[in-house]
Write an enzyme that holds these catalytic residues in place. Structure first.
Site, mmCIF file in Angstrom:
data_model
loop_
_atom_site.group_PDB
_atom_site.id
_atom_site.type_symbol
_atom_site.label_atom_id
_atom_site.label_comp_id
_atom_site.label_asym_id
_atom_site.label_seq_id
_atom_site.Cartn_x
_atom_site.Cartn_y
_atom_site.Cartn_z
ATOM 1 N N ARG A 164 0.863 -1.170 0.000
ATOM 2 C CA ARG A 164 0.000 0.000 0.000
ATOM 3 C C ARG A 164 0.903 1.224 0.000
ATOM 4 O O ARG A 164 2.032 1.174 0.475
ATOM 5 C CB ARG A 164 -0.905 0.016 1.234
ATOM 6 C CG ARG A 164 -1.813 -1.193 1.350
ATOM 7 C CD ARG A 164 -2.620 -1.144 2.637
ATOM 8 N NE ARG A 164 -3.574 -2.256 2.730
ATOM 9 C CZ ARG A 164 -3.287 -3.427 3.286
ATOM 10 N NH1 ARG A 164 -2.084 -3.634 3.804
ATOM 11 N NH2 ARG A 164 -4.197 -4.381 3.325
ATOM 12 N N LYS A 191 -2.830 -0.673 7.137
ATOM 13 C CA LYS A 191 -4.280 -0.499 7.184
ATOM 14 C C LYS A 191 -4.946 -1.612 7.974
ATOM 15 O O LYS A 191 -5.917 -1.387 8.692
ATOM 16 C CB LYS A 191 -4.824 -0.456 5.749
ATOM 17 C CG LYS A 191 -6.321 -0.314 5.630
ATOM 18 C CD LYS A 191 -6.721 -0.308 4.169
ATOM 19 C CE LYS A 191 -8.235 -0.232 4.005
ATOM 20 N NZ LYS A 191 -8.629 -0.234 2.569
ATOM 21 N N HIS A 281 -1.975 2.561 -5.850
ATOM 22 C CA HIS A 281 -2.579 1.247 -5.638
ATOM 23 C C HIS A 281 -2.416 0.343 -6.862
ATOM 24 O O HIS A 281 -2.545 -0.881 -6.748
ATOM 25 C CB HIS A 281 -4.065 1.397 -5.310
ATOM 26 C CG HIS A 281 -4.731 0.115 -4.933
ATOM 27 N ND1 HIS A 281 -4.539 -0.507 -3.721
ATOM 28 C CD2 HIS A 281 -5.571 -0.691 -5.632
ATOM 29 C CE1 HIS A 281 -5.234 -1.629 -3.680
ATOM 30 N NE2 HIS A 281 -5.868 -1.763 -4.830
ATOM 31 N N ARG A 284 0.113 -2.481 -6.254
ATOM 32 C CA ARG A 284 -0.420 -3.585 -5.448
ATOM 33 C C ARG A 284 -1.392 -4.431 -6.274
ATOM 34 O O ARG A 284 -1.314 -5.658 -6.298
ATOM 35 C CB ARG A 284 -1.111 -3.015 -4.212
ATOM 36 C CG ARG A 284 -1.727 -4.028 -3.265
ATOM 37 C CD ARG A 284 -2.236 -3.312 -2.016
ATOM 38 N NE ARG A 284 -3.051 -4.136 -1.147
ATOM 39 C CZ ARG A 284 -2.583 -4.961 -0.213
ATOM 40 N NH1 ARG A 284 -1.279 -5.075 -0.066
ATOM 41 N NH2 ARG A 284 -3.387 -5.658 0.568
ATOM 42 N N HIS A 307 -3.825 -9.578 3.039
ATOM 43 C CA HIS A 307 -5.269 -9.407 3.132
ATOM 44 C C HIS A 307 -5.806 -10.263 4.276
ATOM 45 O O HIS A 307 -5.358 -11.399 4.476
ATOM 46 C CB HIS A 307 -5.959 -9.847 1.833
ATOM 47 C CG HIS A 307 -5.963 -8.786 0.766
ATOM 48 N ND1 HIS A 307 -4.988 -8.698 -0.189
ATOM 49 C CD2 HIS A 307 -6.834 -7.774 0.533
ATOM 50 C CE1 HIS A 307 -5.260 -7.680 -0.993
ATOM 51 N NE2 HIS A 307 -6.360 -7.099 -0.581
ATOM 52 N N TYR A 316 -9.305 -9.775 -7.342
ATOM 53 C CA TYR A 316 -8.188 -9.800 -8.287
ATOM 54 C C TYR A 316 -8.140 -11.127 -9.039
ATOM 55 O O TYR A 316 -7.792 -11.160 -10.217
ATOM 56 C CB TYR A 316 -6.877 -9.577 -7.536
ATOM 57 C CG TYR A 316 -6.835 -8.262 -6.796
ATOM 58 C CD1 TYR A 316 -6.573 -7.068 -7.462
ATOM 59 C CD2 TYR A 316 -7.080 -8.198 -5.428
ATOM 60 C CE1 TYR A 316 -6.545 -5.864 -6.778
ATOM 61 C CE2 TYR A 316 -7.049 -6.992 -4.740
ATOM 62 C CZ TYR A 316 -6.790 -5.841 -5.422
ATOM 63 O OH TYR A 316 -6.767 -4.648 -4.740
#
Length: 332
Positions: A164, A191, A281, A284, A307, A316
């Site tokens: 990120r 995050k 982004h 990523r 994640h 994705y």
């Protein structure tokens, strides 16, 4: 690149005044600098709008005032995500001041639901800088300059570690450890790790000009970095700009998140891509889309991307496999 080292502990306060001052510093670190900046901008906008409406003081804000402001912003064409940021900023400001929170009112919540249904709440997704696209973007970097060496390292490491942008700007030289297999990177906070437990990921070596480990080593050696932020601004004449303090990150930071996005956009445009649909982004997203297309398992992808939910990562995978084993293949 050095091995990992712990943060130095803070000296214990010896007086009530010192303890309260330290408590204030810790309270200031409750959110990221970027979040604080977004909240501050929304609170300024709200105060200015209240002034235009003849309201003497915006706080505590009434439910009717907030509903009217949100509706005005929606009518101006702002996205649902932006308006939701405004609600979060107003909620935070009232709670910090010990004032009644207007955002919990059911009529205001109903207004927000109506805004979502009317405008749609699908998030804006940036285009992925896939491996193929990234190679073209990196080819446009002038690596004879210090700035070019930094840009190559940022693009390749950002992709290779599925970082990120907040993680890239907070990354410290002390967080990197190179070995035969690649680069071990410790991410102190993110995050999905607000409590800063930390996590170490591996960035695998590439080949030739697109090896992220080699690019990072070249940049760090050329810049003479031994500690502090990995990615820093480069001024006129190839001079490094000193890092700036960050209460939220608790470490000095170099480049801003906006600067990282600008770098990605610049090289996307050089590669003949639309810079408007690319941002930080994209690095990523590009790693995850490319990994999925090559058949990497979701769990191996999560090792890098960190994640917390398979559902988030599945986006994705679906993008990469849209036409793979399609149910309509051969029907027409």
């Amino acid at each position: 690149m050095s091995t990992l080292s712990p943060l130095a502990p803070c000296g214990a306060p010896t007086t009530l005044t010192e303890a309260l001052a330290l408590a204030d510093d810790l309270a200031a670190a409750e959110m990221a600098d970027s979040t604080r900046a977004v909240y501050a901008r929304w609170l300024r906008n709200f105060a200015a709008w209240c002034g235009d409406q003849g309201l003497e003081a915006p706080y505590p804000a009434s439910v009717a005032t907030v509903r009217a402001f949100l509706t005005t912003e929606a009518a101006r064409g702002l996205s649902v995500s932006s308006i939701s940021q405004c609600v979060a900023a107003l909620r935070w400001a009232h709670k910090r001041a010990g004032l009644p929170d207007p955002t919990t009112d059911e009529t205001l919540r109903a207004t927000m639901k109506g805004i979502r249904r009317t405008l749609g709440a699908a998030p804006e997704r940036k285009a992925p800088a896939t491996a193929e696209r990234l190679k073209v973007m990196v080819a446009g970097v002038d690596r004879t300059t210090l700035k070019g060496k930094r840009d190559a390292a940022l693009l390749l490491l950002g992709f290779g570690g599925a970082f990120r942008r907040s993680e890239l700007v907070a990354l410290q030289v002390e967080d990197l450890a190179e070995d035969d297999d690649g680069l071990r990177v410790t991410i102190r906070g993110s995050k999905t790790d607000q409590d800063r437990i930390g996590q170490t990921i591996g960035v695998i070596r590439g080949t030739g000009a697109t090896c992220p480990v080699r690019a990072v080593r070249t940049w760090i050696d050329a810049a003479g970095l031994t500690t502090g932020p990995v990615f820093r601004a480069v001024g006129k004449g190839g001079r490094l700009v000193p890092p700036r303090p960050s209460r939220a990150a608790r470490v000095p930071v170099g480049l801003s998140g906006v600067a990282v996005a600008a770098i990605v956009k610049h090289y996307a445009e050089w590669a003949g891509l639309d810079p408007e649909v690319f941002a930080a982004h994209s690095l990523r997203a590009g790693f995850l889309t490319s990994a999925a297309a090559k058949g990497a398992t979701v769990f191996k992808m999560m090792d890098v991307s960190r994640h917390k939910s398979v559902d988030m990562l599945a986006v994705y995978v679906r993008d990469a496999e849209t036409f793979k084993d399609h149910a309509g293949a051969g029907l027409l």
